[in-house]
Design a protein around this motif. Structure first.
Motif, PDB file in Angstrom:
ATOM      1  N   THR A  14      17.537  12.621  -7.044  1.00  0.00           N
ATOM      2  CA  THR A  14      16.119  12.314  -6.823  1.00  0.00           C
ATOM      3  C   THR A  14      15.856  10.822  -7.001  1.00  0.00           C
ATOM      4  N   LEU A  15      14.621  10.425  -6.689  1.00  0.00           N
ATOM      5  CA  LEU A  15      14.231   9.025  -6.892  1.00  0.00           C
ATOM      6  C   LEU A  15      14.138   8.722  -8.392  1.00  0.00           C
ATOM      7  N   THR A  16      13.811   9.745  -9.173  1.00  0.00           N
ATOM      8  CA  THR A  16      13.833   9.558 -10.628  1.00  0.00           C
ATOM      9  C   THR A  16      15.224   9.159 -11.084  1.00  0.00           C
ATOM     10  N   ASP A  17      16.213   9.897 -10.595  1.00  0.00           N
ATOM     11  CA  ASP A  17      17.606   9.597 -10.926  1.00  0.00           C
ATOM     12  C   ASP A  17      17.957   8.182 -10.471  1.00  0.00           C
ATOM     13  N   PHE A  18      17.531   7.862  -9.273  1.00  0.00           N
ATOM     14  CA  PHE A  18      17.890   6.582  -8.676  1.00  0.00           C
ATOM     15  C   PHE A  18      17.337   5.406  -9.490  1.00  0.00           C
ATOM     16  N   PHE A  19      16.046   5.480  -9.825  1.00  0.00           N
ATOM     17  CA  PHE A  19      15.458   4.358 -10.559  1.00  0.00           C
ATOM     18  C   PHE A  19      15.987   4.300 -11.993  1.00  0.00           C
ATOM     19  N   SER A  20      16.215   5.455 -12.558  1.00  0.00           N
ATOM     20  CA  SER A  20      16.730   5.466 -13.936  1.00  0.00           C
ATOM     21  C   SER A  20      18.156   4.936 -13.987  1.00  0.00           C
ATOM     22  N   GLY A  56      15.013  -4.401 -22.623  1.00  0.00           N
ATOM     23  CA  GLY A  56      14.299  -3.325 -23.295  1.00  0.00           C
ATOM     24  C   GLY A  56      13.042  -2.929 -22.566  1.00  0.00           C
ATOM     25  N   LEU A  57      12.270  -3.913 -22.142  1.00  0.00           N
ATOM     26  CA  LEU A  57      10.995  -3.633 -21.501  1.00  0.00           C
ATOM     27  C   LEU A  57      11.213  -3.012 -20.126  1.00  0.00           C
ATOM     28  N   LEU A  58      12.185  -3.561 -19.386  1.00  0.00           N
ATOM     29  CA  LEU A  58      12.456  -2.996 -18.065  1.00  0.00           C
ATOM     30  C   LEU A  58      12.942  -1.555 -18.196  1.00  0.00           C
ATOM     31  N   ASP A  59      13.730  -1.291 -19.221  1.00  0.00           N
ATOM     32  CA  ASP A  59      14.185   0.073 -19.437  1.00  0.00           C
ATOM     33  C   ASP A  59      12.996   0.996 -19.649  1.00  0.00           C
ATOM     34  N   THR A  60      11.972   0.491 -20.316  1.00  0.00           N
ATOM     35  CA  THR A  60      10.762   1.282 -20.538  1.00  0.00           C
ATOM     36  C   THR A  60      10.103   1.635 -19.214  1.00  0.00           C
ATOM     37  N   ASN A  74      13.167   3.710 -16.820  1.00  0.00           N
ATOM     38  CA  ASN A  74      13.860   4.906 -17.302  1.00  0.00           C
ATOM     39  C   ASN A  74      12.912   6.092 -17.236  1.00  0.00           C
ATOM     40  N   ILE A  75      12.717   6.513 -16.028  1.00  0.00           N
ATOM     41  CA  ILE A  75      11.693   7.520 -15.763  1.00  0.00           C
ATOM     42  C   ILE A  75      12.069   8.845 -16.411  1.00  0.00           C
ATOM     43  N   ARG A  76      13.335   9.121 -16.519  1.00  0.00           N
ATOM     44  CA  ARG A  76      13.782  10.393 -17.112  1.00  0.00           C
ATOM     45  C   ARG A  76      13.296  10.526 -18.539  1.00  0.00           C
ATOM     46  N   ALA A  77      13.125   9.365 -19.203  1.00  0.00           N
ATOM     47  CA  ALA A  77      12.725   9.401 -20.609  1.00  0.00           C
ATOM     48  C   ALA A  77      11.225   9.600 -20.760  1.00  0.00           C
ATOM     49  N   ASN A  78      10.508   9.744 -19.627  1.00  0.00           N
ATOM     50  CA  ASN A  78       9.056   9.948 -19.653  1.00  0.00           C
ATOM     51  C   ASN A  78       8.349   8.884 -20.471  1.00  0.00           C
ATOM     52  N   SER A  79       8.724   7.637 -20.212  1.00  0.00           N
ATOM     53  CA  SER A  79       8.089   6.539 -20.927  1.00  0.00           C
ATOM     54  C   SER A  79       6.610   6.464 -20.578  1.00  0.00           C
ATOM     55  N   ASN A  85       5.314  11.887  -7.219  1.00  0.00           N
ATOM     56  CA  ASN A  85       6.238  12.543  -8.128  1.00  0.00           C
ATOM     57  C   ASN A  85       7.651  12.219  -7.699  1.00  0.00           C
ATOM     58  N   LEU A  86       8.256  11.299  -8.446  1.00  0.00           N
ATOM     59  CA  LEU A  86       9.594  10.846  -8.062  1.00  0.00           C
ATOM     60  C   LEU A  86      10.631  11.942  -8.235  1.00  0.00           C
ATOM     61  N   ASP A  87      10.325  12.943  -9.049  1.00  0.00           N
ATOM     62  CA  ASP A  87      11.244  14.065  -9.232  1.00  0.00           C
ATOM     63  C   ASP A  87      11.368  14.904  -7.970  1.00  0.00           C
ATOM     64  N   ASN A  88      10.336  14.887  -7.153  1.00  0.00           N
ATOM     65  CA  ASN A  88      10.337  15.715  -5.946  1.00  0.00           C
ATOM     66  C   ASN A  88      10.812  14.962  -4.715  1.00  0.00           C
ATOM     67  N   ALA A  89      11.097  13.679  -4.868  1.00  0.00           N
ATOM     68  CA  ALA A  89      11.553  12.896  -3.715  1.00  0.00           C
ATOM     69  C   ALA A  89      13.057  12.723  -3.814  1.00  0.00           C
TER      70      ALA A  89
END
Lengths: 172, 294
Positions: free
Chosen positions: B221-227, B245-249, B252-257, B272-276
């Protein structure tokens, strides 16, 4: 007068889009008199070309393209100096409500008008007319990536101007 | 806020009633002119005259052509052209006659001015082209003019915003959870990234073009890709010491920041990046992302 109804009627198009055409032309030429001339010419061109529109959106986009072309012709033939006094005449009215523009609104407006035309046009089409970047690209005859790039650059320039980094009268 | 302020000001700009009526009157006059033009005699009555002029032109052209192509086959002596001037009584030369053809060499032959019919059978594409017929030219010229008006710094700034980074499996060490046994898709796509709003957090990101040649799982997914790939997305191949650190925030979409990015693809926001899925782009040669934070 034309017997056509709806978006294939000159009267309907004037009623519907004259203000939008006037505003778009003003973005380019930055003075009311030229913007009015261009607006007239847009509708005269419509009469002479006699296009048949498939939809209202088609009509609007066609008129906008003509307005952009005529405005750019005007810019080439006569370099337009920004005239805020003239714009003051446009913006002030006898209506107390309309005349109660805030300093913020005026600052934003002047900041936009002080940008180069390649930035003014994308800002206006995106934020005022609500076109997305692909639609703007079609109207202006540019690649979508160029539109996005110019939008990003324009926002950056506006931020600098509005945060006091640049004089509103300066053109970048 | 910027948008609302700008809208409020623009909404104040309107055509007044006098200008509107003036325009309608002018359009009415134009319509009457158009109607008058339509009722004029048809072009067809001019055909005989046009045909006659065209025939004379063709004949003259044939004469000159024959001198160029046929006469070289004849004895050169025969080609000697003696010019006989015609003069009036006081010796003024009135013209030069070619003895062989008898034609006045000074005659000017011009194309007839032919009136053309207005083609009323236009397609939508034709009409759009009419509206934009010179737009590309104008846009091109306008861009060129604007560019020549720019300072050298502005031009340099424009050309420095894009960099091409080729990314392939060999350099990748960051993928998490990649299952090697499941079905994968081969990607060969150029991903174009623009960034908005990061400067508000002191992060300076520039536009980045990534040639993406990878094999990824079918359901990536796009979530995976960006993370997984944000270092590549933002154009950095190694670790970022200052902003990591800040960019990871943000990425890192998987971490639901709490603070996360908004992603637009070709102008449309992906809610919803999880659905793309990345597989949605596998057949595309270019994909344009705008990644923004507010």
């Amino acid at each position: 007068m034309s017997t056509d109804n709806g978006y294939n009627s000159a009267e309907y198009l004037v009623d519907k889009f004259l203000n939008d055409i006037l505003r778009l032309s003003l973005i380019y030429v930055r003075n009311l008199e030229d913007a009015q001339d261009i607006s007239q010419q847009v509708f005269v061109t419509y009469l002479r070309k006699s296009p048949h529109f498939e939809s209202e959106v088609h009509a609007k986009n066609w008129l906008f393209k003509v307005a952009v072309n005529l405005s750019k012709n005007q810019l080439r033939s006569k370099k337009s100096e920004i005239n805020f006094d003239d714009l003051e005449g446009v913006l002030s009215t006898e209506d107390e409500v309309l005349d109660s523009r805030t300093d913020c609104e005026e600052a934003v407006f002047k900041a936009v008008m002080s940008l180069k035309s390649i930035y003014r046009e994308v800002i206006h089409l995106y934020y005022y007319d609500g076109y997305d970047t692909n639609e703007i690209a079609r109207i202006l005859g540019l690649p979508s990536a160029s539109v996005r790039s110019r939008l990003a650059r324009a926002r950056k320039l506006l931020e600098i101007k509005l945060k006091g980094g640049e004089s509103v009268g300066a053109e970048l | 806020m910027l948008e609302q302020n700008y809208r409020n000001m623009m909404n104040r700009i309107k055509a007044d009633d006098e200008f509107r009526q003036q325009l309608l009157n002018r359009l009415e006059n134009e319509r009457e002119k158009c109607n008058t033009a339509v009722s004029r005699p048809s072009f067809k009555r001019y055909i005989p005259a046009v045909a006659g002029i065209a025939a004379a032109f063709v004949l003259t052209l044939a004469v000159f052509a024959s001198r160029a192509f046929i006469f070289p086959l004849v004895d050169d002596e025969d080609l000697a052209v003696t010019h006989k001037n015609t003069t009036d009584e006081d010796g003024t030369i009135l013209g030069v006659l070619d003895n062989n053809t008898g034609s006045d060499l000074n005659a000017n032959i011009s194309e007839p001015d032919v009136e053309t019919e207005i083609n009323e059978n236009k397609t939508v594409a034709d009409m759009d082209n009419e509206a934009t017929g010179t737009s590309e030219e104008i846009c091109t010229n306008d861009t060129q003019n604007e560019m020549t008006d720019d300072s050298a710094d502005e031009i340099n700034a424009e050309t420095q915003t894009y960099s091409i980074v080729t990314y392939s499996d060999e350099n990748d060490v960051l993928i998490k959870g990649l299952a090697t046994a499941e079905e994968t898709i081969e990607y060969n796509t150029t991903l174009h990234f623009m960034f908005e709003g990061f400067e508000n957090y002191g992060i300076g990101l520039v536009s980045n073009d990534v040639v993406f040649e990878k094999s990824l799982p079918l359901m990536y997914t796009l979530t995976d890709f960006f993370s997984d790939h944000y270092n590549t997305i933002i154009g950095e191949n190694g670790e970022l010491e200052m902003y990591d650190g800040l960019l990871d925030t943000f990425f890192n979409i998987r971490a639901n920041s709490v603070q996360q990015i908004n992603v637009y693809i070709n102008g449309l926001e992906i809610l919803n990046l999880d659905n793309a899925l990345m597989s949605d782009f596998k057949d595309m040669t270019d994909v344009y992302f705008v990644v923004s934070v507010t």
